[in-house]
Design a protein around this motif. Structure first.
Motif, PDB file in Angstrom:
ATOM      1  N   LYS A 276       0.745  -1.144  -0.025  1.00  0.00           N
ATOM      2  CA  LYS A 276      -0.064   0.074  -0.124  1.00  0.00           C
ATOM      3  C   LYS A 276       0.921   1.038   0.015  1.00  0.00           C
ATOM      4  O   LYS A 276       2.150   1.236   0.496  1.00  0.00           O
ATOM      5  CB  LYS A 276      -0.988  -0.118   1.230  1.00  0.00           C
ATOM      6  N   VAL A 277       0.205   2.376  -0.117  1.00  0.00           N
ATOM      7  CA  VAL A 277       0.754   3.594  -0.347  1.00  0.00           C
ATOM      8  C   VAL A 277      -0.279   4.615   0.748  1.00  0.00           C
ATOM      9  O   VAL A 277      -1.204   4.451   0.673  1.00  0.00           O
ATOM     10  CB  VAL A 277       1.094   4.168  -1.410  1.00  0.00           C
ATOM     11  N   GLY A 278       0.326   5.709   1.333  1.00  0.00           N
ATOM     12  CA  GLY A 278      -0.595   6.533   1.860  1.00  0.00           C
ATOM     13  C   GLY A 278      -0.366   6.887   3.473  1.00  0.00           C
ATOM     14  O   GLY A 278      -0.368   7.849   3.781  1.00  0.00           O
ATOM     15  N   ARG A 279      -0.012   5.646   3.920  1.00  0.00           N
ATOM     16  CA  ARG A 279       0.028   5.782   5.417  1.00  0.00           C
ATOM     17  C   ARG A 279       1.212   5.239   6.072  1.00  0.00           C
ATOM     18  O   ARG A 279       1.861   4.046   5.382  1.00  0.00           O
ATOM     19  CB  ARG A 279      -1.118   4.909   6.010  1.00  0.00           C
ATOM     20  N   TYR A 280       1.970   5.929   6.749  1.00  0.00           N
ATOM     21  CA  TYR A 280       3.390   5.509   6.887  1.00  0.00           C
ATOM     22  C   TYR A 280       3.827   5.626   8.646  1.00  0.00           C
ATOM     23  O   TYR A 280       4.148   4.781   9.117  1.00  0.00           O
ATOM     24  CB  TYR A 280       4.352   6.701   6.237  1.00  0.00           C
ATOM     25  N   GLU A 281       3.584   7.083   9.141  1.00  0.00           N
ATOM     26  CA  GLU A 281       4.360   7.146  10.556  1.00  0.00           C
ATOM     27  C   GLU A 281       3.224   7.359  11.793  1.00  0.00           C
ATOM     28  O   GLU A 281       2.145   7.355  11.604  1.00  0.00           O
ATOM     29  CB  GLU A 281       5.217   8.481  10.534  1.00  0.00           C
ATOM     30  N   LYS A 282       4.003   6.785  12.699  1.00  0.00           N
ATOM     31  CA  LYS A 282       2.962   6.731  14.002  1.00  0.00           C
ATOM     32  C   LYS A 282       2.826   8.004  14.498  1.00  0.00           C
ATOM     33  O   LYS A 282       1.507   8.494  14.853  1.00  0.00           O
ATOM     34  CB  LYS A 282       3.735   5.969  15.261  1.00  0.00           C
ATOM     35  N   ASP A 283       3.556   8.997  14.527  1.00  0.00           N
ATOM     36  CA  ASP A 283       3.446  10.333  14.534  1.00  0.00           C
ATOM     37  C   ASP A 283       2.338  10.926  13.921  1.00  0.00           C
ATOM     38  O   ASP A 283       2.459  10.719  12.726  1.00  0.00           O
ATOM     39  CB  ASP A 283       4.700  11.442  14.708  1.00  0.00           C
ATOM     40  N   ILE A 284       1.319  11.624  14.310  1.00  0.00           N
ATOM     41  CA  ILE A 284       0.210  11.943  13.638  1.00  0.00           C
ATOM     42  C   ILE A 284       0.653  12.881  12.344  1.00  0.00           C
ATOM     43  O   ILE A 284      -0.166  13.132  11.296  1.00  0.00           O
ATOM     44  CB  ILE A 284      -0.938  12.557  14.515  1.00  0.00           C
ATOM     45  N   SER A 285       1.488  13.812  12.880  1.00  0.00           N
ATOM     46  CA  SER A 285       1.600  14.759  11.891  1.00  0.00           C
ATOM     47  C   SER A 285       2.455  14.367  10.352  1.00  0.00           C
ATOM     48  O   SER A 285       2.348  14.874   9.470  1.00  0.00           O
ATOM     49  CB  SER A 285       2.736  16.010  12.358  1.00  0.00           C
ATOM     50  N   GLY A 286       2.980  13.221  10.599  1.00  0.00           N
ATOM     51  CA  GLY A 286       3.429  12.460   9.439  1.00  0.00           C
ATOM     52  C   GLY A 286       2.903  11.167   8.904  1.00  0.00           C
ATOM     53  O   GLY A 286       3.433  10.390   8.120  1.00  0.00           O
ATOM     54  N   MET A 287       1.629  11.163   9.532  1.00  0.00           N
ATOM     55  CA  MET A 287       1.216   9.626   9.354  1.00  0.00           C
ATOM     56  C   MET A 287       0.697   9.352   7.903  1.00  0.00           C
ATOM     57  O   MET A 287       0.664   8.326   7.194  1.00  0.00           O
ATOM     58  CB  MET A 287      -0.281   9.381  10.296  1.00  0.00           C
ATOM     59  N   PHE A 288      -0.085  10.227   7.085  1.00  0.00           N
ATOM     60  CA  PHE A 288      -0.563  10.228   5.870  1.00  0.00           C
ATOM     61  C   PHE A 288       0.070  11.292   4.933  1.00  0.00           C
ATOM     62  O   PHE A 288       0.071  12.332   5.168  1.00  0.00           O
ATOM     63  CB  PHE A 288      -2.189  10.345   5.920  1.00  0.00           C
ATOM     64  N   ASP A 289       0.273  10.583   3.724  1.00  0.00           N
ATOM     65  CA  ASP A 289       0.960  11.640   2.635  1.00  0.00           C
ATOM     66  C   ASP A 289       0.373  11.056   1.292  1.00  0.00           C
ATOM     67  O   ASP A 289       0.755   9.898   0.937  1.00  0.00           O
ATOM     68  CB  ASP A 289       2.314  11.622   2.459  1.00  0.00           C
ATOM     69  N   PHE A 290      -0.623  11.502   0.658  1.00  0.00           N
ATOM     70  CA  PHE A 290      -1.019  11.069  -0.485  1.00  0.00           C
ATOM     71  C   PHE A 290      -0.619  11.599  -1.850  1.00  0.00           C
ATOM     72  O   PHE A 290      -1.240  11.620  -2.726  1.00  0.00           O
ATOM     73  CB  PHE A 290      -2.530  11.084  -0.522  1.00  0.00           C
ATOM     74  N   SER A 291       0.371  12.538  -1.739  1.00  0.00           N
ATOM     75  CA  SER A 291       0.790  13.300  -2.625  1.00  0.00           C
ATOM     76  C   SER A 291       1.646  12.313  -3.839  1.00  0.00           C
ATOM     77  O   SER A 291       1.887  11.230  -3.661  1.00  0.00           O
ATOM     78  CB  SER A 291       1.987  14.504  -2.140  1.00  0.00           C
ATOM     79  N   TYR A 292       1.545  13.019  -4.951  1.00  0.00           N
ATOM     80  CA  TYR A 292       2.068  12.267  -6.291  1.00  0.00           C
ATOM     81  C   TYR A 292       3.735  11.787  -5.841  1.00  0.00           C
ATOM     82  O   TYR A 292       3.988  10.629  -6.047  1.00  0.00           O
ATOM     83  CB  TYR A 292       2.064  13.115  -7.410  1.00  0.00           C
ATOM     84  N   GLU A 293       4.455  12.834  -5.366  1.00  0.00           N
ATOM     85  CA  GLU A 293       5.686  12.564  -5.211  1.00  0.00           C
ATOM     86  C   GLU A 293       6.041  11.267  -3.998  1.00  0.00           C
ATOM     87  O   GLU A 293       6.834  10.528  -4.199  1.00  0.00           O
ATOM     88  CB  GLU A 293       6.746  13.731  -4.962  1.00  0.00           C
ATOM     89  N   ARG A 294       5.294  11.614  -3.064  1.00  0.00           N
ATOM     90  CA  ARG A 294       5.610  10.593  -1.983  1.00  0.00           C
ATOM     91  C   ARG A 294       4.991   9.217  -2.260  1.00  0.00           C
ATOM     92  O   ARG A 294       5.527   8.122  -1.814  1.00  0.00           O
ATOM     93  CB  ARG A 294       4.785  11.203  -0.924  1.00  0.00           C
ATOM     94  N   THR A 295       3.998   9.260  -3.098  1.00  0.00           N
ATOM     95  CA  THR A 295       3.510   7.849  -3.529  1.00  0.00           C
ATOM     96  C   THR A 295       4.475   7.279  -4.489  1.00  0.00           C
ATOM     97  O   THR A 295       4.592   5.971  -4.354  1.00  0.00           O
ATOM     98  CB  THR A 295       2.172   8.152  -4.107  1.00  0.00           C
ATOM     99  N   ILE A 296       4.954   7.937  -5.311  1.00  0.00           N
ATOM    100  CA  ILE A 296       6.019   7.373  -6.399  1.00  0.00           C
ATOM    101  C   ILE A 296       7.176   6.716  -5.335  1.00  0.00           C
ATOM    102  O   ILE A 296       7.837   5.525  -5.630  1.00  0.00           O
ATOM    103  CB  ILE A 296       6.555   8.282  -7.289  1.00  0.00           C
ATOM    104  N   LYS A 297       7.575   7.451  -4.428  1.00  0.00           N
ATOM    105  CA  LYS A 297       8.670   7.180  -3.657  1.00  0.00           C
ATOM    106  C   LYS A 297       8.485   5.866  -2.858  1.00  0.00           C
ATOM    107  O   LYS A 297       9.440   5.064  -2.650  1.00  0.00           O
ATOM    108  CB  LYS A 297       9.102   8.440  -2.696  1.00  0.00           C
ATOM    109  N   SER A 298       7.150   5.892  -2.155  1.00  0.00           N
ATOM    110  CA  SER A 298       6.824   4.849  -1.413  1.00  0.00           C
ATOM    111  C   SER A 298       6.948   3.604  -2.020  1.00  0.00           C
ATOM    112  O   SER A 298       7.319   2.331  -1.371  1.00  0.00           O
ATOM    113  CB  SER A 298       5.388   5.142  -0.876  1.00  0.00           C
ATOM    114  N   VAL A 299       6.561   3.481  -3.271  1.00  0.00           N
ATOM    115  CA  VAL A 299       6.433   2.154  -4.118  1.00  0.00           C
ATOM    116  C   VAL A 299       8.066   1.764  -3.948  1.00  0.00           C
ATOM    117  O   VAL A 299       8.273   0.504  -3.925  1.00  0.00           O
ATOM    118  CB  VAL A 299       5.921   2.459  -5.376  1.00  0.00           C
TER     119      VAL A 299
END
Length: 337
Positions: free
Chosen positions: A82-105
């Motif tokens: 999956k992509v979009g959900r990452y960190e325990k700290d709530i400020s960095g938990m979700f990132d659905f941006s194009y760039e972060r999605t590509i990087k996550s994969v």
């Protein structure tokens, strides 16, 4: 083991599949070697779908999988992440941006030591500020990943079923599968009410958490579970009712979920080999006629009377409140779901 077609894809997946969230020590501390042996056993017994995410242990689950997947024949398994959900700290938990999605994969491929992902899924997108970011950034990024050969199909995951349907209708990118959790279980089987829609769209359906994140167990759910008091009490009373009749509610719940029509597969996560063996016994041998009768009694007595079987909106509301507090100073952690 029964195998079902996942929508219009070329994937025939086992109706019992392995969720790897437990590999990330999400629920308790785990032994990496036992996880490796568990995966080998599952594959030998016919399980061919593994589902994971960067969110599970914040990369740990994928890293554990990366220790064994390169040693396996790639034709033996399908791997979804999956992509979009990452960190325990709530400020960095979700990132659905194009760039972060590509990087996550790319990060997931590296952690798991594989060349491609079978289904790359948008994780819990109901937490996004709006659907437009998913439509205009996340899904186009996944389409790019697909065109690059890093993923074969695209899926979406969320707790509310209506938002899954809404995104499918809005998306300009072909969606191949959905993952719905806690709606294909004894205490809430509402997923069946929507199967005709998904089938009409050629979309494969994966059900997750047939035990409703611990509600349908003798031990009961964790403190963070978002279910309300009436749901918790109904499940607790149902578990006691099963115990008094010499049965185990988790065993009945597993059989109930894997027996639901039109659902391609139900995901179960465990890091304990003994638990996997017990689950596979139900998958391979079913349950007795007496247990089937008890299963029906439990649904009729404890779950059918519930006016509300869902906790939709509870986690999202909590998330936004905690995010606001975090923006005012200090970090905020969000429990697993």
């Amino acid at each position: 083991m029964i195998y079902n077609q996942l929508g219009n894809t070329d994937m025939k997946i086992s109706n019992y599949s392995l969720g790897a969230s437990a590999f990330g020590s999400v629920y308790s501390e785990t032994d990496d070697q036992e996880c490796v042996e568990l995966l080998k056993t599952a594959l030998k017994r016919g399980v061919n779908l593994i589902d994971t995410s960067p969110w599970y242990g914040h990369g740990k689950a994928e890293t554990v999988l990366g220790k064994i997947l390169p040693q396996l024949d790639r034709s033996l398994y399908y791997i979804n992440t999956k992509v979009g959900r990452y960190e325990k700290d709530i400020s960095g938990m979700f990132d659905f941006s194009y760039e972060r999605t590509i990087k996550s994969v790319d990060e997931s491929l590296k952690r798991m030591n594989i060349d491609y992902i079978d289904v790359i899924q948008v994780h819990d997108f109901e937490f996004a500020p709006n659907l437009e970011i998913i439509v205009n950034e996340t899904l186009p990024a996944l389409q790019k990943v697909k065109e690059q050969g890093k993923a074969r199909y695209i899926g979406i995951t969320a707790y509310p079923i209506d938002i899954l349907k809404s995104l499918i209708q809005k998306s300009k990118v072909k969606i191949d599968s959905i993952l719905s959790y806690c709606h294909g279980s004894m205490n809430d089987n509402s997923l069946q009410d929507h199967m005709e829609f998904f089938e009409s769209q050629g979309i494969g359906v994966i059900n997750a958490s047939g035990l409703s994140m611990g509600l349908l167990t003798d031990r009961g759910p964790a403190k963070w579970h978002p279910a309300g008091v009436k749901i918790r009490e109904a499940c607790k009373n149902a578990a006691v009712y099963c115990q008094e009749r010499g049965s185990n509610i988790s065993r009945l719940a597993l059989y109930f979920s894997i027996s639901q029509p039109k659902i391609a597969s139900t995901l179960y996560s465990t890091s304990k080999l003994a638990k996997l063996e017990a689950n596979l016994d139900v998958v391979e041998n079913g349950i007795t006629d007496e247990e089937k009768q008890l299963m029906g009694e439990v649904v009729e007595r404890f779950f059918d009377p519930l006016e509300s079987k869902s906790w939709e909106g509870v986690e999202v509301e909590s998330y936004w409140k905690k995010l606001k507090k975090a923006s005012e100073g200090g970090s905020q952690d969000f429990e697993y779901a």
